[in-house]
Motif scaffolding. Structure first.
Motif, short mmCIF file in Angstrom:
data_model
loop_
_atom_site.label_atom_id
_atom_site.label_comp_id
_atom_site.label_asym_id
_atom_site.label_seq_id
_atom_site.Cartn_x
_atom_site.Cartn_y
_atom_site.Cartn_z
N ARG A 89 1.23 7.52 3.07
CA ARG A 89 0.33 8.67 3.01
C ARG A 89 0.89 9.80 2.15
O ARG A 89 0.17 10.42 1.38
CB ARG A 89 0.05 9.17 4.42
N ARG A 90 2.17 10.08 2.26
CA ARG A 90 2.73 11.21 1.55
C ARG A 90 2.78 11.01 0.04
O ARG A 90 2.97 11.97 -0.71
CB ARG A 90 4.14 11.53 2.07
N ASP A 91 2.63 9.75 -0.42
CA ASP A 91 2.58 9.48 -1.86
C ASP A 91 1.17 9.61 -2.44
O ASP A 91 1.01 9.66 -3.66
CB ASP A 91 3.10 8.07 -2.15
N LEU A 92 0.17 9.65 -1.58
CA LEU A 92 -1.20 9.66 -2.06
C LEU A 92 -1.52 10.92 -2.87
O LEU A 92 -2.21 10.85 -3.89
CB LEU A 92 -2.18 9.52 -0.89
N MET A 93 -1.05 12.09 -2.40
CA MET A 93 -1.33 13.32 -3.14
C MET A 93 -0.71 13.27 -4.53
O MET A 93 -1.32 13.72 -5.51
CB MET A 93 -0.82 14.53 -2.36
N TRP B 288 -1.71 2.26 -9.19
CA TRP B 288 -2.27 2.92 -8.01
C TRP B 288 -3.02 4.19 -8.39
O TRP B 288 -4.04 4.52 -7.77
CB TRP B 288 -1.19 3.21 -6.99
N ILE C 112 0.84 -1.18 0.00
CA ILE C 112 0.00 0.00 0.00
C ILE C 112 0.89 1.25 0.00
O ILE C 112 1.84 1.33 0.77
CB ILE C 112 -0.91 0.03 1.25
N PRO C 113 0.60 2.24 -0.84
CA PRO C 113 1.40 3.48 -0.83
C PRO C 113 1.30 4.18 0.52
O PRO C 113 0.26 4.15 1.17
CB PRO C 113 0.76 4.33 -1.93
N LEU D 246 -0.19 10.60 -6.29
CA LEU D 246 -1.01 9.68 -7.07
C LEU D 246 -2.32 10.35 -7.52
O LEU D 246 -2.80 10.09 -8.62
CB LEU D 246 -1.33 8.43 -6.25
N VAL D 247 -2.86 11.21 -6.67
CA VAL D 247 -4.06 11.97 -7.06
C VAL D 247 -3.75 12.90 -8.23
O VAL D 247 -4.54 13.01 -9.18
CB VAL D 247 -4.61 12.78 -5.86
N VAL E 92 -6.84 4.82 -7.39
CA VAL E 92 -7.27 6.03 -6.68
C VAL E 92 -8.47 6.66 -7.37
O VAL E 92 -9.41 7.14 -6.72
CB VAL E 92 -6.10 7.04 -6.61
#
Length: 312
Positions: free
Chosen positions: A89-93, A208, A86-87, A95-96, A212
């Motif tokens: 948290r700091r990579d989520l933005m 990912w 799972i990525p 990916l968005v 997302v």
């Protein structure tokens, strides 16, 4: 930004965070990065002609959300098979941002544009994409090409934009502006994805990003579902299949690998060559006309990418 933590994938790459994952692309040679980028560019060259075929029988909004939904479901299967972690948290933005740029923004804006212009006209705008990608490569990737690189990059983009707006009728200027918007958000998505790919790998990044976006895409797909598919020609389904499998997934694996290994700004200039292949496909598969002026502009663009490559 950190990478995915804690698990190993079937290829034996330890999904550690931070510097522990940098070896995913650090062993790639410049030649292999360019080959990978070239393959990705070839795959993408069929995107606009395929989209043109798809929107001739299907609504552009439906095509946009359907291609993302199909690719997103395939991405889930790939992530499970590869046992990707799972990525963090700091990579989520990031990916968005990738999802907004290449999963939603470019497909939607280009599909709208192709209701106003032909596929042959639209592929000319791809000549601006390397400049857009390079600019975001500086902003997001921290790259610093020499001034000579920018000279060739700007000359190539100027030739393409000048041709596009001087040879199109006023009724098609809407399509031109939509394509320029698509190019802008796509460049951002390319650069952001390439930065992540240096740690996570190209396949993980696009998978990912698709995941997302998948919840929103599925809801949008339900809302955009046509009352009937009775009058949809077979070629429209072929076009949708191509953009779902190749344009939204497979092409990005090669493209992000090339950008991450060879440099966002430098390898990104390969897309100045993409209009050549796009025009060839549009003429061969769709029977769309192309002019001598188009060819001249493409030759100028090719010379500019060669100069940019030398100066980068």
């Amino acid at each position: 930004m950190s990478g995915i933590s804690g698990t190993s994938n079937p290829n034996g790459v330890n999904n550690m965070s931070g510097a522990g994952r940098m070896h995913i692309t650090s062993g790639m040679t410049t030649a292999s990065a360019w080959v990978s980028g070239f393959i990705g560019m070839l795959i993408f060259s069929g995107s606009l002609p395929a989209t043109r075929v798809a929107v001739q029988g299907l609504d552009p909004t439906f095509v946009t959300v359907a291609r993302a939904s199909i690719a997103g479901l395939l991405a889930i299967a790939l992530l499970v098979v590869r046992r990707e972690g799972i990525p963090v948290r700091r990579d989520l933005m990031s990916l968005v941002v990738v999802a907004l740029g290449v999963v939603l923004g470019f497909p939607f804006l280009s599909a709208l544009a192709l209701q106003h212009i032909t596929a042959a006209q639209s592929v000319v705008f791809v000549g601006v994409l390397p400049l857009s990608t390079s600019l975001f490569g500086v902003i997001r990737g921290g790259e610093r090409p020499r001034w000579g690189f920018w000279l060739f990059a700007v000359l190539g983009a100027a030739a393409v934009v000048g041709y596009a707006f001087s040879h199109q009728a006023p009724s098609s200027r809407t399509g031109a502006w939509l394509m320029l918007g698509a190019i802008l958000v796509c460049g951002l998505g390319y650069a952001e994805g390439a930065v992540l790919s240096r740690r996570l790998g190209g396949l993980a990044v696009i998978c990912w990003a698709l995941v997302v976006a998948l919840p929103v895409m599925l809801v949008a797909l339900w809302m955009a579902w046509p009352a009937t598919f009775a009058n949809v020609p077979p070629q429209a389904w072929v076009g949708l299949g191509y953009v779902s499998l190749f344009s939204m997934l497979i092409g990005f694996v090669f493209w992000y690998r090339g950008l991450a290994g060879g440099g966002i700004a430098t390898v990104g200039q390969l897309q100045l060559l993409q209009p050549f292949f796009g025009l060839l496909l549009a003429a061969t598969l769709l029977g769309e006309p192309y002019t001598l002026a188009m060819i001249v502009v493409m030759v100028v663009a090719a010379l500019c990418v060669a100069g940019a490559r030398r100066m980068a």
